[in-house]
Design a protein around this motif. Structure first.
Motif, short mmCIF file in Angstrom:
data_model
loop_
_atom_site.label_atom_id
_atom_site.label_comp_id
_atom_site.label_asym_id
_atom_site.label_seq_id
_atom_site.Cartn_x
_atom_site.Cartn_y
_atom_site.Cartn_z
N LEU A 167 0.84 -1.20 0.00
CA LEU A 167 0.00 0.00 0.00
C LEU A 167 0.88 1.25 0.00
N PRO A 168 0.40 2.33 -0.61
CA PRO A 168 1.18 3.57 -0.55
C PRO A 168 1.16 4.15 0.85
N ARG A 169 2.18 4.95 1.15
CA ARG A 169 2.24 5.63 2.45
C ARG A 169 0.98 6.45 2.70
N SER A 170 0.41 7.01 1.64
CA SER A 170 -0.75 7.89 1.78
C SER A 170 -2.06 7.12 2.01
N HIS A 171 -2.01 5.79 2.01
CA HIS A 171 -3.23 5.00 2.22
C HIS A 171 -3.85 5.39 3.56
N PRO A 172 -5.12 5.80 3.55
CA PRO A 172 -5.73 6.31 4.78
C PRO A 172 -6.16 5.24 5.78
N LEU A 198 10.74 2.19 -5.93
CA LEU A 198 9.53 2.84 -5.41
C LEU A 198 9.73 4.34 -5.35
N ASN A 199 8.63 5.08 -5.44
CA ASN A 199 8.71 6.52 -5.21
C ASN A 199 8.54 6.78 -3.71
N ASN A 200 8.49 8.04 -3.33
CA ASN A 200 8.39 8.39 -1.90
C ASN A 200 7.09 7.95 -1.25
N ASP A 201 6.08 7.64 -2.06
CA ASP A 201 4.80 7.16 -1.53
C ASP A 201 4.76 5.62 -1.52
N PHE A 202 5.86 4.97 -1.85
CA PHE A 202 6.00 3.51 -1.93
C PHE A 202 5.19 2.90 -3.08
N SER A 203 4.88 3.69 -4.10
CA SER A 203 4.27 3.14 -5.30
C SER A 203 5.39 2.66 -6.23
N VAL A 204 5.18 1.54 -6.92
CA VAL A 204 6.20 0.96 -7.79
C VAL A 204 6.35 1.83 -9.04
N VAL A 205 7.60 2.25 -9.30
CA VAL A 205 7.94 3.07 -10.47
C VAL A 205 8.52 2.19 -11.58
N ARG A 206 9.38 1.24 -11.20
CA ARG A 206 10.03 0.32 -12.16
C ARG A 206 10.14 -1.04 -11.51
N THR A 214 15.39 -2.86 -18.75
CA THR A 214 15.82 -3.81 -17.73
C THR A 214 16.83 -3.19 -16.76
N CYS A 215 16.88 -1.87 -16.73
CA CYS A 215 17.74 -1.14 -15.78
C CYS A 215 16.89 -0.70 -14.60
N LEU A 216 17.29 -1.09 -13.39
CA LEU A 216 16.54 -0.67 -12.21
C LEU A 216 16.72 0.81 -11.96
N PHE A 217 17.96 1.29 -12.03
CA PHE A 217 18.25 2.70 -11.75
C PHE A 217 18.45 3.47 -13.05
N LEU A 218 17.83 4.64 -13.12
CA LEU A 218 18.03 5.54 -14.27
C LEU A 218 18.47 6.92 -13.82
N SER A 219 18.68 7.07 -12.51
CA SER A 219 19.13 8.36 -11.98
C SER A 219 19.84 8.12 -10.66
N GLU A 220 20.56 9.15 -10.22
CA GLU A 220 21.25 9.05 -8.93
C GLU A 220 20.38 9.64 -7.84
N GLY A 221 20.79 9.42 -6.59
CA GLY A 221 20.05 9.92 -5.44
C GLY A 221 19.57 8.79 -4.56
N ASN A 222 18.97 9.12 -3.42
CA ASN A 222 18.44 8.11 -2.49
C ASN A 222 17.18 7.50 -3.07
N GLN A 223 17.17 6.17 -3.18
CA GLN A 223 16.06 5.49 -3.84
C GLN A 223 15.56 4.31 -3.02
N PHE A 224 14.25 4.16 -2.94
CA PHE A 224 13.62 3.04 -2.22
C PHE A 224 13.61 1.81 -3.13
N VAL A 225 14.09 0.69 -2.60
CA VAL A 225 14.16 -0.55 -3.37
C VAL A 225 13.56 -1.70 -2.55
#
Length: 182
Positions: free
Chosen positions: A38-43, A133-141, A166-177
């Motif tokens: 579930l996303p973090r925003s799930h009520p 995952l994005n910051n809301d824990f929704s799957v991005v890739r 088939t690349c997990l990362f496409l940018s730098e920075g802190n990422q949820f996996v």
């Protein structure tokens, strides 16, 4: 470990599965939402019954670095190495307490893909699904890794022509996996 598939289930069970102590931990905790997909925003509401049969995969917040090679740039790596430190707990019971030492994506005109490396043999050969995952824990890739018998690592399909699907990362920075044994 997996939570019981049928009642009874307790907060102690849930705390153990999410690697928490019982104090200050409750059902609406972000890690419970992540366990349930579930996303973090799930009520809510969320109940213990929603957690029946769930297994916590490996997850972490990893600091990904960008490394380039060539002039002009011919190859780009997005990489997290345990040796660089970071925010992720690389040793986890989910993978038999064998440390993850690298998660990397390589992008070039010749070939692109990702690898996941362990410090030793974790004792299984399952495919591994990696989720970014994005910051809301929704799957991005999502990328699926297959065991490569040459070493103690798993690799995604290697695709030509700069195809980054088939690349997990496409940018730098802190990422949820999330890493999930299939």
């Amino acid at each position: 470990m997996t939570l019981p598939a049928s009642p009874p289930i307790s907060m102690v069970d849930l705390a153990n599965e999410t690697r928490h102590t019982i104090g200050g931990f409750g059902i609406p905790h972000d890690d419970v939402k992540r366990l349930l997909g579930l996303p973090r925003s799930h009520p809510g509401p969320i109940s213990l019954m929603d957690c029946l049969g769930k297994t916590r995969p490996w997850w972490g917040l990893v600091p990904v670095k960008k490394v380039t090679l060539g002039s002009p740039v011919t190859t780009t790596w997005y990489t997290w190495l345990q040796a660089d430190g970071g925010l992720a707990d690389a040793v986890d019971p989910y993978f038999g307490n064998v440390p993850i030492i690298a998660i990397q994506s390589t992008i070039s005109a010749a070939e692109s893909g990702s690898i996941l490396s362990f410090d030793g043999d974790p004792g299984f050969r399952n495919n591994i699904k990696a989720q970014l995952l994005n910051n809301d824990f929704s799957v991005v890739r999502e990328v699926v890794y297959t065991f490569d018998s040459v070493g103690v690592y798993w690799r995604s399909a290697q695709l030509p022509g700069g195809d980054t699907s088939t690349c997990l990362f496409l940018s730098e920075g802190n990422q949820f996996v999330n890493l999930i044994k299939l």
